[in-house]
Design a protein around this motif. Structure first.
Motif, PDB file in Angstrom:
ATOM      1  N   ASP A 123       0.803  -1.227   0.000  1.00 52.62           N
ATOM      2  CA  ASP A 123       0.000   0.000   0.000  1.00 52.62           C
ATOM      3  C   ASP A 123       0.836   1.277   0.000  1.00 52.62           C
ATOM      4  O   ASP A 123       0.323   2.366   0.271  1.00 52.62           O
ATOM      5  CB  ASP A 123      -0.956   0.016   1.197  1.00 52.62           C
ATOM      6  CG  ASP A 123      -2.133  -0.914   1.016  1.00 52.62           C
ATOM      7  OD1 ASP A 123      -2.561  -1.119  -0.137  1.00 52.62           O
ATOM      8  OD2 ASP A 123      -2.632  -1.438   2.028  1.00 52.62           O
ATOM      9  N   THR A 131      -0.795   4.061  -5.584  1.00 52.12           N
ATOM     10  CA  THR A 131      -0.276   2.793  -5.075  1.00 52.12           C
ATOM     11  C   THR A 131       0.024   1.869  -6.256  1.00 52.12           C
ATOM     12  O   THR A 131      -0.320   2.186  -7.398  1.00 52.12           O
ATOM     13  CB  THR A 131      -1.318   2.108  -4.186  1.00 52.12           C
ATOM     14  OG1 THR A 131      -2.474   1.832  -4.986  1.00 52.12           O
ATOM     15  CG2 THR A 131      -1.702   2.972  -2.979  1.00 52.12           C
ATOM     16  N   ALA A 158      -3.669  -5.724  -0.206  1.00 49.55           N
ATOM     17  CA  ALA A 158      -3.730  -4.316  -0.636  1.00 49.55           C
ATOM     18  C   ALA A 158      -5.095  -3.729  -0.283  1.00 49.55           C
ATOM     19  O   ALA A 158      -6.123  -4.397  -0.400  1.00 49.55           O
ATOM     20  CB  ALA A 158      -3.489  -4.214  -2.141  1.00 49.55           C
TER      21      ALA A 158
END
Length: 192
Positions: A123, A131, A158
């Motif tokens: 992240d 990202t 994520a």
């Protein structure tokens, strides 16, 4: 050292190192012999330099290092060598991004897997406010490789709702581009 690295001549590099050549000597761009070998994906030359102790995190004038460049370009064998020899997973490029972000954008599936397995922050947000997940969507093609990268990033935890600076989510970006398979993955992972 620089010329031997560019040519991929591992034998010459070993001989130069044995004679006492400066391992991390730099060219005019600030690149070390190891970074030059990495640019050319000269695996044997990179191995010889790394085995001799070359710095895998040494950056040139534009903030590239052997580790970051190998990740960004998908030079998997050199990337693995850098990871085995002290690569700094928190190191960032000139855009403030880790190696995972350009690897995701460029569709380097095996590189993304390798970086995730190494423990990289999935992240991390670069200076653009993006990202790895966002870059895989907005700079990717929506094809098989980028879809697989999105799946890998989701599986690695994520944050599927981490939006860009304008507040646009990965799901919205995927929908705007008509990336149906990526949209399906994101929705299944709780994206809004």
């Amino acid at each position: 050292m620089i010329a031997a690295a560019a040519a991929g001549n591992a034998a010459d590099l070993r001989e130069l190192i044995q004679r006492g050549a400066t391992l991390d000597a730099r060219d005019a761009s600030g690149a070390t012999a190891l970074l030059i070998a990495t640019h050319e994906n000269r695996i044997d030359a990179a191995r010889a330099l790394i085995e001799a102790g070359a710095d895998v995190n040494a950056k040139d004038k534009i903030e590239d290092s052997p580790y970051l460049y190998a990740g960004a370009r998908g030079h998997l064998e050199i990337l693995k060598l850098t990871l085995e020899n002290g690569a700094d997973l928190k190191s960032t490029n000139r855009y403030g991004g880790t190696a995972l972000i350009p690897a995701s954008e460029r569709g380097h599936v095996e590189t993304v897997k390798t970086l995730i397995e190494a423990g990289i922050d999935v992240d991390h947000v670069n200076r653009l406010g993006w990202t790895a997940l966002i870059e895989a969507v907005i700079l990717g093609t929506g094809g098989e490789k980028h879809t697989e990268i999105v799946r890998l990033l989701i599986d690695a935890g994520a944050n599927v709702n981490l939006a860009d600076r304008e507040g646009v989510s990965p799901l919205t970006h995927a929908r705007q581009r008509g990336y149906g398979k990526i949209e399906t993955l994101l929705v299944a992972a709780g994206a809004r």
